[in-house]
Design a protein around this motif. Structure first.
Motif, PDB file in Angstrom:
ATOM      1  N   MET A   1      -7.240  10.445  -3.903  1.00  0.00           N
ATOM      2  CA  MET A   1      -6.377  11.608  -4.043  1.00  0.00           C
ATOM      3  C   MET A   1      -5.264  11.270  -5.034  1.00  0.00           C
ATOM      4  SD  MET A   1      -5.538  14.741  -2.937  1.00  0.00           S
ATOM      5  CE  MET A   1      -6.481  14.950  -1.458  1.00  0.00           C
ATOM      6  N   ILE A   2      -5.104  12.126  -6.001  1.00  0.00           N
ATOM      7  CA  ILE A   2      -4.031  11.979  -6.991  1.00  0.00           C
ATOM      8  C   ILE A   2      -2.953  12.995  -6.662  1.00  0.00           C
ATOM      9  CG2 ILE A   2      -3.410  12.110  -9.434  1.00  0.00           C
ATOM     10  CD1 ILE A   2      -6.372  11.460 -10.057  1.00  0.00           C
ATOM     11  N   ARG A   3      -1.730  12.520  -6.533  1.00  0.00           N
ATOM     12  CA  ARG A   3      -0.610  13.401  -6.211  1.00  0.00           C
ATOM     13  C   ARG A   3       0.207  13.650  -7.475  1.00  0.00           C
ATOM     14  NH1 ARG A   3       2.348  14.405  -1.221  1.00  0.00           N
ATOM     15  NH2 ARG A   3       4.328  15.320  -1.817  1.00  0.00           N
ATOM     16  N   LEU A   4       0.397  14.921  -7.807  1.00  0.00           N
ATOM     17  CA  LEU A   4       1.177  15.308  -8.979  1.00  0.00           C
ATOM     18  C   LEU A   4       2.416  16.071  -8.526  1.00  0.00           C
ATOM     19  CD1 LEU A   4      -1.726  16.578 -11.250  1.00  0.00           C
ATOM     20  CD2 LEU A   4      -0.609  14.358 -11.321  1.00  0.00           C
ATOM     21  N   GLU A   5       3.503  15.873  -9.250  1.00  0.00           N
ATOM     22  CA  GLU A   5       4.738  16.583  -8.974  1.00  0.00           C
ATOM     23  C   GLU A   5       4.923  17.670 -10.021  1.00  0.00           C
ATOM     24  OE1 GLU A   5       4.883  13.065  -9.412  1.00  0.00           O
ATOM     25  OE2 GLU A   5       4.551  12.786  -7.269  1.00  0.00           O
ATOM     26  N   PHE A   6       5.265  18.853  -9.551  1.00  0.00           N
ATOM     27  CA  PHE A   6       5.551  19.982 -10.424  1.00  0.00           C
ATOM     28  C   PHE A   6       7.021  20.327 -10.237  1.00  0.00           C
ATOM     29  CE2 PHE A   6       5.741  24.613 -11.207  1.00  0.00           C
ATOM     30  CZ  PHE A   6       5.300  24.625 -12.521  1.00  0.00           C
ATOM     31  N   TYR A   7       7.836  19.928 -11.208  1.00  0.00           N
ATOM     32  CA  TYR A   7       9.268  20.187 -11.162  1.00  0.00           C
ATOM     33  C   TYR A   7       9.534  21.545 -11.800  1.00  0.00           C
ATOM     34  CZ  TYR A   7       9.663  15.273  -9.981  1.00  0.00           C
ATOM     35  OH  TYR A   7       9.545  14.048  -9.375  1.00  0.00           O
ATOM     36  N   CYS A   8      10.261  22.385 -11.080  1.00  0.00           N
ATOM     37  CA  CYS A   8      10.454  23.755 -11.522  1.00  0.00           C
ATOM     38  C   CYS A   8      11.813  24.263 -11.062  1.00  0.00           C
ATOM     39  CB  CYS A   8       9.354  24.639 -10.967  1.00  0.00           C
ATOM     40  SG  CYS A   8       9.280  24.656  -9.153  1.00  0.00           S
ATOM     41  N   ARG A   9      12.079  25.507 -11.375  1.00  0.00           N
ATOM     42  CA  ARG A   9      13.286  26.196 -10.914  1.00  0.00           C
ATOM     43  C   ARG A   9      12.871  27.618 -10.567  1.00  0.00           C
ATOM     44  NH1 ARG A   9      16.440  25.727 -15.289  1.00  0.00           N
ATOM     45  NH2 ARG A   9      17.311  23.743 -14.655  1.00  0.00           N
ATOM     46  N   GLU A  10      13.352  28.119  -9.448  1.00  0.00           N
ATOM     47  CA  GLU A  10      13.025  29.475  -9.027  1.00  0.00           C
ATOM     48  C   GLU A  10      13.484  30.476 -10.084  1.00  0.00           C
ATOM     49  OE1 GLU A  10      14.152  32.525  -5.447  1.00  0.00           O
ATOM     50  OE2 GLU A  10      14.138  30.384  -5.011  1.00  0.00           O
ATOM     51  N   GLY A  11      12.607  31.445 -10.388  1.00  0.00           N
ATOM     52  CA  GLY A  11      12.933  32.477 -11.361  1.00  0.00           C
ATOM     53  C   GLY A  11      12.665  32.102 -12.803  1.00  0.00           C
ATOM     54  N   CYS A  12      12.136  30.922 -13.032  1.00  0.00           N
ATOM     55  CA  CYS A  12      11.838  30.453 -14.398  1.00  0.00           C
ATOM     56  C   CYS A  12      10.461  30.989 -14.809  1.00  0.00           C
ATOM     57  CB  CYS A  12      11.856  28.929 -14.434  1.00  0.00           C
ATOM     58  SG  CYS A  12      11.185  28.207 -15.950  1.00  0.00           S
ATOM     59  N   HIS A  13      10.419  31.796 -15.865  1.00  0.00           N
ATOM     60  CA  HIS A  13       9.136  32.383 -16.278  1.00  0.00           C
ATOM     61  C   HIS A  13       8.158  31.332 -16.791  1.00  0.00           C
ATOM     62  CE1 HIS A  13      11.191  32.312 -20.169  1.00  0.00           C
ATOM     63  NE2 HIS A  13      10.002  32.389 -20.723  1.00  0.00           N
ATOM     64  N   LEU A  14       8.651  30.272 -17.445  1.00  0.00           N
ATOM     65  CA  LEU A  14       7.754  29.201 -17.891  1.00  0.00           C
ATOM     66  C   LEU A  14       7.153  28.461 -16.692  1.00  0.00           C
ATOM     67  CD1 LEU A  14       9.693  27.651 -20.920  1.00  0.00           C
ATOM     68  CD2 LEU A  14       7.691  29.149 -20.990  1.00  0.00           C
ATOM     69  N   CYS A  15       7.966  28.264 -15.668  1.00  0.00           N
ATOM     70  CA  CYS A  15       7.484  27.600 -14.453  1.00  0.00           C
ATOM     71  C   CYS A  15       6.390  28.435 -13.788  1.00  0.00           C
ATOM     72  CB  CYS A  15       8.635  27.371 -13.480  1.00  0.00           C
ATOM     73  SG  CYS A  15       9.945  26.304 -14.114  1.00  0.00           S
ATOM     74  N   GLU A  16       6.642  29.711 -13.667  1.00  0.00           N
ATOM     75  CA  GLU A  16       5.654  30.598 -13.060  1.00  0.00           C
ATOM     76  C   GLU A  16       4.353  30.608 -13.856  1.00  0.00           C
ATOM     77  OE1 GLU A  16       7.786  34.282 -12.826  1.00  0.00           O
ATOM     78  OE2 GLU A  16       9.117  33.520 -11.251  1.00  0.00           O
TER      79      GLU A  16
END
Length: 80
Positions: A1-16
């Protein structure tokens, strides 16, 4: 199993957009994703604030701003 982290910010259109584009990867049984809102952690905000969204494996940034499937596939072929 490979665990990846997705760093984001709520409301960020690029993140979505990147999270949506990761859909096929998120459905894989050999991958696990942690979705981390950097606005809840000052050190993460300082580290990734100008780079989000960021897809990482530990300290290794795989891609940011936009999903790069080629870079992600290269990483997944050799995650060490």
């Amino acid at each position: 199993m490979i665990r990846l982290e997705f760093y984001c910010r709520e409301g960020c259109h690029l993140c979505e957009a990147m999270w949506h584009e990761l859909g096929d990867y998120r459905s894989r049984d050999d991958l696990e994703f942690s979705c981390i809102d950097i606005s809840r952690d000052e050190s993460l905000e300082t580290r990734y604030g100008e780079m989000i969204p960021v897809l990482a494996h530990g300290e290794r940034v795989i891609c940011n701003y936009f999903l790069d499937p080629e870079l992600l596939d290269v990483f997944l072929a050799n995650p060490d």
